[in-house]
Design an enzyme around this catalytic site. Structure first.
Site, mmCIF file in Angstrom:
data_model
loop_
_atom_site.group_PDB
_atom_site.id
_atom_site.type_symbol
_atom_site.label_atom_id
_atom_site.label_comp_id
_atom_site.label_asym_id
_atom_site.label_seq_id
_atom_site.Cartn_x
_atom_site.Cartn_y
_atom_site.Cartn_z
ATOM 1 N N ASP A 53 1.844 12.584 -3.708
ATOM 2 C CA ASP A 53 1.591 11.495 -2.750
ATOM 3 C C ASP A 53 1.011 12.153 -1.501
ATOM 4 O O ASP A 53 1.741 12.729 -0.690
ATOM 5 C CB ASP A 53 2.923 10.791 -2.437
ATOM 6 N N THR A 73 -2.444 6.727 0.958
ATOM 7 C CA THR A 73 -2.886 5.615 1.781
ATOM 8 C C THR A 73 -4.308 5.937 2.212
ATOM 9 O O THR A 73 -4.778 7.075 2.043
ATOM 10 C CB THR A 73 -2.017 5.449 3.043
ATOM 11 N N GLU A 83 -9.247 -11.243 -9.177
ATOM 12 C CA GLU A 83 -8.237 -10.622 -10.057
ATOM 13 C C GLU A 83 -8.924 -9.987 -11.258
ATOM 14 O O GLU A 83 -9.840 -10.576 -11.849
ATOM 15 C CB GLU A 83 -7.218 -11.666 -10.518
ATOM 16 N N LYS A 105 -4.524 6.912 7.223
ATOM 17 C CA LYS A 105 -3.946 7.951 8.090
ATOM 18 C C LYS A 105 -5.050 8.961 8.431
ATOM 19 O O LYS A 105 -5.988 8.596 9.128
ATOM 20 C CB LYS A 105 -2.730 8.572 7.402
ATOM 21 N N TYR A 161 -11.149 -14.677 -4.629
ATOM 22 C CA TYR A 161 -10.232 -14.125 -5.634
ATOM 23 C C TYR A 161 -11.020 -13.294 -6.618
ATOM 24 O O TYR A 161 -12.048 -13.736 -7.130
ATOM 25 C CB TYR A 161 -9.523 -15.253 -6.395
ATOM 26 N N ARG A 204 -6.121 -0.056 6.429
ATOM 27 C CA ARG A 204 -4.741 0.036 5.931
ATOM 28 C C ARG A 204 -4.724 -0.313 4.441
ATOM 29 O O ARG A 204 -5.096 -1.418 4.058
ATOM 30 C CB ARG A 204 -3.904 -0.975 6.723
HETATM 31 N N1 DSN Z 1 5.393 4.985 7.427
HETATM 32 C C1 DSN Z 1 4.505 6.101 7.170
HETATM 33 C C2 DSN Z 1 4.632 7.178 8.170
HETATM 34 O O1 DSN Z 1 4.705 6.862 9.341
HETATM 35 O O2 DSN Z 1 4.613 8.338 7.820
HETATM 36 C C3 DSN Z 1 4.658 6.612 5.809
HETATM 37 O O3 DSN Z 1 4.215 5.650 4.921
#
Ligand code: DSN
Length: 432
Positions: free
Chosen positions: A215, A241, A66, A244, A64, A250
């Site tokens: 975003d 994120t 925090e 990707k 932990y 993730r």
């Molecule tokens: N679910 C994602 C996508 O496939 O684009 C976006 O967060």
């Protein structure tokens, strides 16, 4: 290798898990086989490096932590402080900005933290019409963003005669924002294949007195490599994120150049929307940022775009219509009706999966079909590029896709294509 014999040698990790839990070990091994022997064209997925994956499977998950480096609510955080500091410093270097919060568990949680930090409940924000490429956390009615805030939407250009058909209608963005005076304008999308003009968004934000949030979940890797323009210095706040195009674990990340916003964001992430940070994932983020800072990552990102253009060109050559006519980034949206008026995204996704080509159905602008069917198919090249496929192979992939769709998922054709897919996968293995 025969398509009925898709097994790879067990790893040390498989053996360790199998000693305790053979059921889960078997399923993980089966999933690895699936990934190894299929072509991953889901635009939001990728194959991380072994180092990123290894960092996640460490003792860091036991702790932990925090709080933030130097200000924790638990003892024993010395190394966690150093790890989180490394991740923050690397993120700042990668995106050339002043502040980074590496704790969000996901992109949606990063977005939630921004809303909590910068808006009051009931405030208005502007985002793209969701069915045209936005994200759930950009104002969908069932999502926190649509439930507790007032979302107004700006459109794409829907006039067929306009050369910018299906691209963002910046004049309409301005009109919507001047009419509704949102507290925040959100740009950055899940299924938009074109370059985003962040400077133009900022000019509109300044004119109507809004904050600008970008975003960049989908394009983060391209931005980090300089292959897509950066949202900085235009956006007040940037979320993404890390899994990707950025090819990390993730997770989520929030960036800004504004010290006051940074303080609010830190408080919103913890204790606002999250408790203990996932320190094993933060370590993996640090590893991924380190990888993304290397020249080889710039080459990778350039190849992602070159591959997307090769795939898009080959599909157009075979008579497919792409939303907006093509792509500038890692993804494209195929409007299947251009090829066959009855073909749905759901059918295409299912048939292609039978042939070992993994995609996802996706609505196209003004799609008359429901989200479970759709008229579109979203395709992206980040994962195939990680495996080393280049333009020639992407043309072959277009051919394989066309064979399956042209045969309307005929079993014999799918089985033949499946074999070609396996051969391609064997030539271009996943990172080990
Ligand atoms: N679910 C994602 C996508 O496939 O684009 C976006 O967060």
């Amino acid at each position: 290798m025969s398509t009925t014999d898709l097994t790879s040698a067990p790893t040390e990790l498989d053996r360790t898990i199998a000693e305790t839990d053979p059921d889960v070990a078997r399923l993980i091994a089966a999933e690895r086989d699936r990934q190894e022997h299929t072509l991953e064209l889901i635009a939001s997925e990728n194959h991380t490096s072994p180092a990123v994956m290894a960092a996640m499977g460490t003792c860091l998950t036991n702790k932990y932590a925090e709080g933030y480096p130097g200000k924790r609510y638990y003892g024993g955080c010395t190394f966690h402080d150093e790890i989180e500091e490394l991740a923050r410093e690397r993120a700042k270097r990668l995106f050339k900005c002043q502040f980074a919060n590496v704790q969000p568990h996901s992109g949606a949680q990063a977005n939630m933290a921004v809303f909590l930090a910068l808006l009051q409940q009931g405030d208005t924000f502007a985002s793209l019409v969701l069915a045209d490429g936005g994200h759930l956390s950009h104002g969908m009615k069932l999502n926190f963003s649509g439930k507790y805030f007032n979302a107004v939407h700006y459109p794409l250009i829907y006039d067929l005669d306009d050369p910018r058909f299906e691209q963002i209608d910046y004049d309409a963005v301005r009109d919507v924002c001047m009419e509704h005076k949102p507290a925040m304008i959100l740009c950055g999308y899940s299924a938009y294949p074109r370059v985003i003009d962040f400077a133009r968004f900022r000019a509109i934000a300044d004119e109507c007195g809004a904050l600008l949030m970008a975003d960049i979940a989908h394009i983060a890797g391209l931005v980090a490599a300089g292959v897509h323009p950066s949202p900085f210095p235009h956006a007040h706040i940037v979320t993404t994120t890390t899994h990707k195009t950025l090819r990390g674990p993730r997770g989520g990340l929030i960036l800004t150049n504004d010290e006051d916003i940074a303080k609010k964001i830190d408080r919103a992430v913890f204790p606002g929307v999250q408790g203990g940070p996932l320190m094993h994932v933060i370590a993996a983020k640090a590893v991924a940022f380190h990888e993304a800072l290397q020249t080889s990552f710039t080459d990778y990102a350039k190849q992602v775009v070159a591959n997307a253009q090769a795939l898009a060109g080959a599909l157009v050559g075979k008579g497919y219509r792409l939303v907006s006519g093509g792509t500038d980034n890692h993804l494209m949206l195929v409007d299947l009706r251009g090829k066959d008026a009855d073909l749905t995204g759901a059918d295409a996704e299912r048939w292609l999966e039978q042939a070992g080509i993994i995609t996802n159905k996706n609505g196209v602008p003004k799609d008359p079909r429901k989200p479970m069917y759709t008229s579109g198919l979203r395709l992206g090249t980040p994962a195939l590029t990680t495996r080393g496929l280049k333009e020639n192979e992407l043309q072959l992939v277009a051919e394989l896709i066309d064979r399956v769709l042209d045969a309307k998922g005929d079993e014999t054709v799918c089985a033949q294509v499946r074999q070609d897919v396996v051969d391609l996968c064997e030539r271009f293995p996943m990172p080990h």
